[in-house]
Design a protein around this motif. Structure first.
Motif, PDB file in Angstrom:
ATOM      1  N   PRO A 183       0.816  -1.219   0.000  1.00 35.65           N
ATOM      2  CA  PRO A 183       0.000   0.000   0.000  1.00 35.65           C
ATOM      3  C   PRO A 183       0.844   1.261   0.000  1.00 35.65           C
ATOM      4  CG  PRO A 183       0.033  -0.991   2.179  1.00 35.65           C
ATOM      5  CD  PRO A 183       0.719  -1.962   1.272  1.00 35.65           C
ATOM      6  N   ALA A 184       0.329   2.322  -0.570  1.00 38.29           N
ATOM      7  CA  ALA A 184       1.020   3.611  -0.542  1.00 38.29           C
ATOM      8  C   ALA A 184       1.235   4.031   0.911  1.00 38.29           C
ATOM      9  CB  ALA A 184       0.206   4.659  -1.280  1.00 38.29           C
ATOM     10  N   GLY A 185       2.385   4.580   1.181  1.00 40.93           N
ATOM     11  CA  GLY A 185       2.701   5.015   2.538  1.00 40.93           C
ATOM     12  C   GLY A 185       3.341   3.943   3.393  1.00 40.93           C
ATOM     13  N   ALA A 186       3.460   2.704   2.857  1.00 42.58           N
ATOM     14  CA  ALA A 186       4.074   1.612   3.618  1.00 42.58           C
ATOM     15  C   ALA A 186       5.591   1.722   3.570  1.00 42.58           C
ATOM     16  CB  ALA A 186       3.633   0.270   3.053  1.00 42.58           C
ATOM     17  N   LEU A 187       6.244   1.037   4.517  1.00 44.44           N
ATOM     18  CA  LEU A 187       7.693   0.885   4.517  1.00 44.44           C
ATOM     19  C   LEU A 187       8.009  -0.593   4.365  1.00 44.44           C
ATOM     20  CD1 LEU A 187      10.643   1.879   5.008  1.00 44.44           C
ATOM     21  CD2 LEU A 187      10.241   1.454   7.456  1.00 44.44           C
ATOM     22  N   CYS A 188       8.909  -0.928   3.432  1.00 42.87           N
ATOM     23  CA  CYS A 188       9.308  -2.305   3.199  1.00 42.87           C
ATOM     24  C   CYS A 188      10.779  -2.461   3.573  1.00 42.87           C
ATOM     25  CB  CYS A 188       9.093  -2.673   1.733  1.00 42.87           C
ATOM     26  SG  CYS A 188       9.433  -4.393   1.370  1.00 42.87           S
ATOM     27  N   ILE A 189      11.077  -3.470   4.412  1.00 40.56           N
ATOM     28  CA  ILE A 189      12.446  -3.761   4.829  1.00 40.56           C
ATOM     29  C   ILE A 189      12.763  -5.176   4.356  1.00 40.56           C
ATOM     30  CG2 ILE A 189      14.053  -3.868   6.765  1.00 40.56           C
ATOM     31  CD1 ILE A 189      12.043  -2.235   8.406  1.00 40.56           C
ATOM     32  N   GLU A 190      13.765  -5.294   3.454  1.00 38.46           N
ATOM     33  CA  GLU A 190      14.062  -6.600   2.865  1.00 38.46           C
ATOM     34  C   GLU A 190      15.556  -6.899   2.916  1.00 38.46           C
ATOM     35  OE1 GLU A 190      10.573  -7.076  -0.485  1.00 38.46           O
ATOM     36  OE2 GLU A 190      12.323  -5.866  -0.953  1.00 38.46           O
TER      37      GLU A 190
END
Length: 440
Positions: A183-190
């Motif tokens: 979703p827009a506004g999310a933060l993804c840590i990979e």
């Protein structure tokens, strides 16, 4: 947040109605039988949730508690290709359910529309299943057959995407979980296994934030357009914590912040040992650049400093290990990669049923203690394990099932806390400290 009544309904639907339909569509059940799809799936899931190494006799005992008299041999004879397909369908239906807990009480997470971590783990399978789940083979040690279990976890509310099962040879970036939008506004840590500048650029265009370690082969430019060796760029800085605006990639020129801190010498040496071990395993040399970069923790992100300080970004990067802890819990406590059989169909049934048990366990954990940032997943799993057969025996009675889930919720909320550590702070402690730290 999902309520107790909603969770009870989902459990009854997935492990009841959906299981019965799956048994018919896979032809696991071809005639009227007391051991229908629902009772078969519930027997497997709740027995192995309570005791992952349960014997056929113990499966037979659970079936008896559910109202079906069947011998251990009768259970064993039901582990067929159709049975495996049936349990797999139920698992896929469970994965499609959106169960969420209360928002975790950490302010730094609330700055985003969900903080997502993603990773996969490998389950090595007997070679007889190579046609179903192809492994990597060769020097990587996963054999001819292996399953890759991919998961995405929203740390903010605990919602789980997956587990989705692919062949072991499928690249992390090609898994179904990774293809799903954020979703827009999310933060993804990979992890670096997902590193791809095309994907990072696309996420920036979609208003999705990202935080990752810097891939050692990525070219870095400063904002004046000068190309730098990363080690030289860091050596030119005068501050203990580096926070620079840069561009990544020769062709992409992707705008980003580069955040870096020098690690203690003992940590750097441990990293170099791992680099040499990995190089020997892959039969490749270690580059001088990789050895030099071991002195630093280097992150890149598109989150502006006004929203996330360097210290907070470094703390948030440790949250990626929560997915590793989830897999460790599933393997060491749930034993999703262990079985006491050479029958490939029983092995598949056991793998699918144990993964389904871990999904049910996660649902209960979400409602019971997710908002408690200092929760212990291990203590929570042990608590749920004690109540597993109690859940099974009340699956047909909605009111009683609600009561059992309520008991589990109260137990989880009262006694599943992590102990604070001074020497090696937990991710919770680091994130709590980051939440309390002011923005620059």
């Amino acid at each position: 947040m999902t309520t107790i009544a909603q969770l009870a309904w989902v459990m009854q639907t997935i492990l009841g109605d959906v299981a019965n339909v799956a048994a018919e569509t896979t032809r696991f059940v071809q005639r009227r039988s007391k051991m229908n799809g629902a009772l078969f799936v519930q027997t497997l899931v709740f027995t192995w949730l309570a005791k992952p190494r349960a014997s056929l006799g113990e499966l037979s005992q659970t079936a008896a508690a559910l109202g079906v008299t069947i011998t251990p041999q009768g259970i064993d004879e039901r582990f067929t290709p159709a049975a495996a397909a049936c349990v797999q369908q139920v698992l896929e239906a469970a994965v499609g359910q959106l169960i969420v807990g209360k928002t975790v009480a950490l302010e730094v997470l609330s700055r985003f529309n969900g903080v997502y971590i993603e990773d996969s783990t490998i389950i090595t399978l007997p070679d007889a299943l190579a046609e179903r789940y192809r492994g990597c083979g060769g020097s990587h040690g996963f054999g001819q057959a292996a399953a890759k279990v991919a998961v995405r976890l929203n740390l903010t509310v605990g919602a789980l995407t997956g587990p989705c099962i692919e062949s072991g040879r499928v690249h992390d970036r090609a898994t179904r979980v990774h293809q799903l939008p954020l979703p827009a506004g999310a933060l993804c840590i990979e992890d670096l296994g997902y590193w791809d500048l095309d994907i990072l650029r696309r996420r920036s265009e979609q208003d999705v934030s990202w935080l990752s370690r810097l891939h050692g082969q990525t070219t870095v430019f400063d904002m004046a357009g000068k190309r730098w060796e990363t080690t030289e760029l860091l050596a030119a800085q005068s501050t203990a914590c580096v926070d620079l605006s840069v561009r990544l990639g020769v062709e992409h020129q992707l705008p980003a912040r580069l955040i870096a801190v020098r690690v203690p010498q003992e940590v750097a040496e441990q990293r170099r040992v791992r680099l040499h071990d990995e190089a020997r395993r892959r039969q490749q040399p270690v580059t001088a650049r990789a050895l030099a970069l071991a002195d630093w923790t280097i992150l890149v992100t598109n989150v502006p400093a006004e929203q996330l300080s360097a210290r907070q970004a470094l703390a948030l990067s440790t949250a990626r290990w929560q997915i590793e802890l989830l897999f460790k819990l599933w393997k060491s406590h749930g034993q999703i990669d262990e079985w006491a059989s050479h029958n490939p169909d029983r092995i598949l049934c056991e793998m699918y049923a144990k993964l389904l048990a871990m999904v049910v366990q996660h649902w209960l954990l979400l409602l019971g203690c997710w908002e408690l940032a200092n929760r212990s997943w291990v203590k929570a799993a042990q608590t749920i394990q004690k109540h597993a057969l109690h859940l099974a025996s009340h699956m047909q009675q909605t009111e009683q099932l609600n009561e059992v889930i309520g008991i589990i919720m109260r137990s989880l909320a009262s006694g599943c806390r992590l102990n604070s550590r001074k020497r090696d702070p937990s991710t919770y402690q680091l994130l709590l400290a980051a939440s309390e730290a002011p923005l620059p």
